[in-house]
Design an enzyme around this catalytic site. Structure first.
Site, PDB file in Angstrom:
ATOM      1  N   HIS A 205       0.803  -1.220   0.000  1.00 51.52           N
ATOM      2  CA  HIS A 205       0.000   0.000   0.000  1.00 51.52           C
ATOM      3  C   HIS A 205       0.834   1.267   0.000  1.00 51.52           C
ATOM      4  O   HIS A 205       0.316   2.364  -0.117  1.00 51.52           O
ATOM      5  CB  HIS A 205      -0.886   0.028   1.251  1.00 51.52           C
ATOM      6  CG  HIS A 205      -0.119   0.358   2.508  1.00 51.52           C
ATOM      7  ND1 HIS A 205       0.673  -0.560   3.157  1.00 51.52           N
ATOM      8  CD2 HIS A 205      -0.004   1.511   3.210  1.00 51.52           C
ATOM      9  CE1 HIS A 205       1.227   0.014   4.217  1.00 51.52           C
ATOM     10  NE2 HIS A 205       0.847   1.265   4.272  1.00 51.52           N
TER      11      HIS A 205
HETATM   12  C1  UD1 Z   1      -1.068   6.313   5.821  1.00 50.11           C
HETATM   13  C2  UD1 Z   1       0.349   6.654   6.256  1.00 50.11           C
HETATM   14  C3  UD1 Z   1       1.256   5.456   6.042  1.00 50.11           C
HETATM   15  C4  UD1 Z   1       0.701   4.229   6.741  1.00 50.11           C
HETATM   16  C5  UD1 Z   1      -0.742   3.985   6.353  1.00 50.11           C
HETATM   17  C6  UD1 Z   1      -1.310   2.884   7.206  1.00 50.11           C
HETATM   18  C7  UD1 Z   1       1.002   9.036   5.950  1.00 50.11           C
HETATM   19  C8  UD1 Z   1       1.789   9.980   5.147  1.00 50.11           C
HETATM   20  N1  UD1 Z   1       0.885   7.782   5.473  1.00 50.11           N
HETATM   21  O1  UD1 Z   1      -1.042   6.023   4.437  1.00 50.11           O
HETATM   22  O2  UD1 Z   1       2.536   5.731   6.575  1.00 50.11           O
HETATM   23  O3  UD1 Z   1       1.469   3.108   6.381  1.00 50.11           O
HETATM   24  O4  UD1 Z   1      -1.513   5.185   6.568  1.00 50.11           O
HETATM   25  O5  UD1 Z   1      -2.329   2.197   6.586  1.00 50.11           O
HETATM   26  O6  UD1 Z   1       0.505   9.393   6.990  1.00 50.11           O
HETATM   27  N2  UD1 Z   1      -8.504   6.101   2.088  1.00 50.11           N
HETATM   28  C9  UD1 Z   1      -9.743   5.508   2.213  1.00 50.11           C
HETATM   29  N3  UD1 Z   1     -10.238   5.329   3.464  1.00 50.11           N
HETATM   30  C10 UD1 Z   1      -9.590   5.722   4.571  1.00 50.11           C
HETATM   31  C11 UD1 Z   1      -8.334   6.337   4.446  1.00 50.11           C
HETATM   32  C12 UD1 Z   1      -7.815   6.516   3.192  1.00 50.11           C
HETATM   33  O7  UD1 Z   1     -10.376   5.148   1.239  1.00 50.11           O
HETATM   34  O8  UD1 Z   1     -10.110   5.512   5.672  1.00 50.11           O
HETATM   35  C13 UD1 Z   1      -7.921   6.274   0.737  1.00 50.11           C
HETATM   36  C14 UD1 Z   1      -8.150   7.664   0.157  1.00 50.11           C
HETATM   37  O9  UD1 Z   1      -8.312   7.519  -1.212  1.00 50.11           O
HETATM   38  C15 UD1 Z   1      -6.846   8.364   0.449  1.00 50.11           C
HETATM   39  C16 UD1 Z   1      -5.833   7.242   0.367  1.00 50.11           C
HETATM   40  O10 UD1 Z   1      -6.516   6.090   0.835  1.00 50.11           O
HETATM   41  O11 UD1 Z   1      -6.575   9.403  -0.434  1.00 50.11           O
HETATM   42  C17 UD1 Z   1      -4.571   7.473   1.178  1.00 50.11           C
HETATM   43  O12 UD1 Z   1      -4.874   7.752   2.531  1.00 50.11           O
HETATM   44  P1  UD1 Z   1      -3.817   8.538   3.479  1.00 50.11           P
HETATM   45  O13 UD1 Z   1      -4.335   8.573   4.860  1.00 50.11           O
HETATM   46  O14 UD1 Z   1      -3.441   9.815   2.846  1.00 50.11           O
HETATM   47  O15 UD1 Z   1      -2.538   7.649   3.425  1.00 50.11           O
HETATM   48  P2  UD1 Z   1      -2.342   6.063   3.548  1.00 50.11           P
HETATM   49  O16 UD1 Z   1      -1.934   5.529   2.223  1.00 50.11           O
HETATM   50  O17 UD1 Z   1      -3.506   5.460   4.223  1.00 50.11           O
HETATM   51  N1  UDP Z   2      -3.585  -5.131   9.275  1.00 51.90           N
HETATM   52  C1  UDP Z   2      -4.899  -5.564   9.499  1.00 51.90           C
HETATM   53  N2  UDP Z   2      -5.658  -5.928   8.411  1.00 51.90           N
HETATM   54  C2  UDP Z   2      -5.174  -5.903   7.140  1.00 51.90           C
HETATM   55  C3  UDP Z   2      -3.842  -5.456   6.934  1.00 51.90           C
HETATM   56  C4  UDP Z   2      -3.081  -5.077   8.029  1.00 51.90           C
HETATM   57  O1  UDP Z   2      -5.360  -5.632  10.634  1.00 51.90           O
HETATM   58  O2  UDP Z   2      -5.904  -6.251   6.213  1.00 51.90           O
HETATM   59  C5  UDP Z   2      -2.778  -4.705  10.444  1.00 51.90           C
HETATM   60  C6  UDP Z   2      -1.480  -5.464  10.624  1.00 51.90           C
HETATM   61  O3  UDP Z   2      -1.687  -6.607  11.413  1.00 51.90           O
HETATM   62  C7  UDP Z   2      -0.589  -4.423  11.294  1.00 51.90           C
HETATM   63  C8  UDP Z   2      -1.094  -3.101  10.770  1.00 51.90           C
HETATM   64  O4  UDP Z   2      -2.391  -3.370  10.226  1.00 51.90           O
HETATM   65  O5  UDP Z   2      -0.763  -4.434  12.691  1.00 51.90           O
HETATM   66  C9  UDP Z   2      -0.187  -2.557   9.700  1.00 51.90           C
HETATM   67  O6  UDP Z   2      -0.785  -1.441   9.127  1.00 51.90           O
HETATM   68  P1  UDP Z   2      -0.395  -0.868   7.699  1.00 51.90           P
HETATM   69  O7  UDP Z   2       0.266  -1.902   6.891  1.00 51.90           O
HETATM   70  O8  UDP Z   2      -1.619  -0.225   7.163  1.00 51.90           O
HETATM   71  O9  UDP Z   2       0.592   0.337   8.071  1.00 51.90           O
HETATM   72  P2  UDP Z   2       2.171   0.426   8.380  1.00 51.90           P
HETATM   73  O10 UDP Z   2       2.491  -0.501   9.484  1.00 51.90           O
HETATM   74  O11 UDP Z   2       2.883   0.118   7.108  1.00 51.90           O
HETATM   75  O12 UDP Z   2       2.349   1.861   8.736  1.00 51.90           O
END
Ligand code: UD1
Ligand code: UDP
Length: 364
Positions: A205
């Protein structure tokens, strides 16, 4: 002292849950601000329900936006609440925009900042997460470093030793608190017909992997070739960012891969625990794979979790298809049984004890 916990995304909810539980157990005065960075039910609500966390006291409902707009709106909202509450310590965890916003809002007021998961460095300044980590660590008053290696990195940057506490990582607390429950309660293996199947688990992601068409295409091709050449069928719980990009680029879902919605924590733990191998670009998943004794292939050129490489639980593959195949082939055959380097699952208690003790000393 009054502690305000700021969180906003899936991994923060999971990794701060043990601290929230510890606050409840000690009857500590605390509140939770949810920034609203993650708002989809399966990235947010589902974790509060399943981990039986109290609802956040505040939800800023900031949602998705550009980095500046998202972070800025969070800062405005958090500042207002901190002023109202008279907070002593703000706790943030990890490296997201919610972490940076909580840190900036707090450090400009008369609040101390505690950073859970301090001292992680990928040394890749193209990652938004790396900038968030560095900025947060340099503003924080309590640096909760998971390992001595992360402590050493902080010291190299000139941060004073008396701000650093080596505590392990709350991810171990989370895994220990939920692994048993997952194996008792989750029926995800039956649901996807995996009871007697050797399968791989994929998550991807991260912005640098999925926001660029060629990189994402390569990554998916690598997974497809693992399927073909090594006979592993993959399950891919897809993050909404990745799903959006997949659709925008019109990319094919790879053969041997089943895309499924993001999973709740117990189901995802169960999927991880029973996987033959995990392919991921997630930070938390690299750690959990290590704790669960499942070999991990990281689909990145670097990692801020080098401890997982050192113990032999994880290997970097990047996103070139042949590298993904070769690394996966190697990790599938690797000997399991490494030691988890992230502590014994008492990290949350240690962190809370440190804060309370030090606040009491300051008050004298
Ligand atoms: C964010 C974090 C990343 C983390 C991830 C965990 C930053 C810069 N990035 O990335 O480090 O690994 O969270 O999962 O803070 N969206 C939805 N539903 C939601 C949230 C987001 O559909 O509830 C979609 C939207 O299209 C949005 C995109 O995901 O534009 C990205 O969301 P954003 O919160 O900006 O960053 P993540 O990729 O989730
Ligand atoms: N996770 C979850 N369901 C999923 C994918 C991930 O519960 O379908 C959990 C996973 O066990 C871990 C956390 O989400 O604890 C990791 O989050 P993510 O990969 O979104 O973010 P990152 O750790 O890269 O910031």
């Amino acid at each position: 002292p009054h502690i305000t916990i700021v969180l906003g995304t899936r991994p923060e909810i999971i990794k701060l849950a043990p601290i929230i539980r510890a606050c409840e157990a000690r009857s500590t005065s605390y509140s939770v601000i949810h920034t609203g960075q993650h708002y989809s039910k399966n990235l947010n609500e589902v974790f509060f329900d399943q981990l039986e966390l109290p609802q956040p006291d505040y939800n800023l409902a900031v949602g998705s936006a550009s980095h500046g707009e998202q972070t800025g709106e969070m800062i405005i909202g958090i500042e207002e609440i901190l002023l109202e509450e008279g907070t002593d310590v703000v706790l943030v965890q990890g490296d997201t925009n919610s972490v940076l916003a909580g840190t900036i809002a707090a450090t400009k007021l008369d609040c101390e900042v505690g950073h859970v998961e301090a001292g992680l460095r990928s040394f890749d300044r193209d990652m938004p997460e790396e900038k968030n980590r560095v900025l947060t660590d340099h503003a924080a008053d309590y640096l909760f470093a998971p390992t001595e290696q992360s402590e050493a990195l902080l010291l190299e940057e000139g941060l004073p030793k008396d701000r650093i506490y080596v505590t392990g990582n709350t991810v171990v607390d989370a895994v220990h608190q939920n692994r048993e429950l997952a194996s008792q309660k989750s029926s995800v293996l039956e649901e996807f017909g995996l009871n007697d199947t050797e399968y791989g688990l994929l998550t991807a992601h991260r912005a640098e992997n999925v926001d660029e068409k060629n990189t994402f295409m390569n990554l998916l091709e690598g997974v497809e070739r693992v399927g073909e050449e090594l006979g592993v069928e993959f399950l891919y719980p897809i993050h909404p960012r990745a799903r959006g990009q997949l659709e925008e680029f019109g990319l094919q879902i790879p053969e041997h891969t089943q895309i499924i919605p993001p999973q709740d924590y117990l189901d995802f733990l169960q999927l991880q625990s029973n996987a033959k191998v995990i392919l991921t670009d997630s930070g938390g998943v690299q750690e959990e794979a290590c704790v669960l004794n499942v070999p991990c292939v990281t689909l990145r050129e670097n990692t801020e979790r080098p401890e997982t490489l050192d113990v032999g639980a994880n290997c970097l593959a990047g996103t070139a298809p042949h590298e993904i195949v070769e690394t996966t082939n190697m990790m599938i055959q690797t000997e399991r049984g490494w030691e988890n380097p992230f502590g014994d699952g008492t990290t949350a208690k240690m962190i809370l004890q440190t804060i309370i003790q030090s606040q009491q000393q300051e008050a004298v």
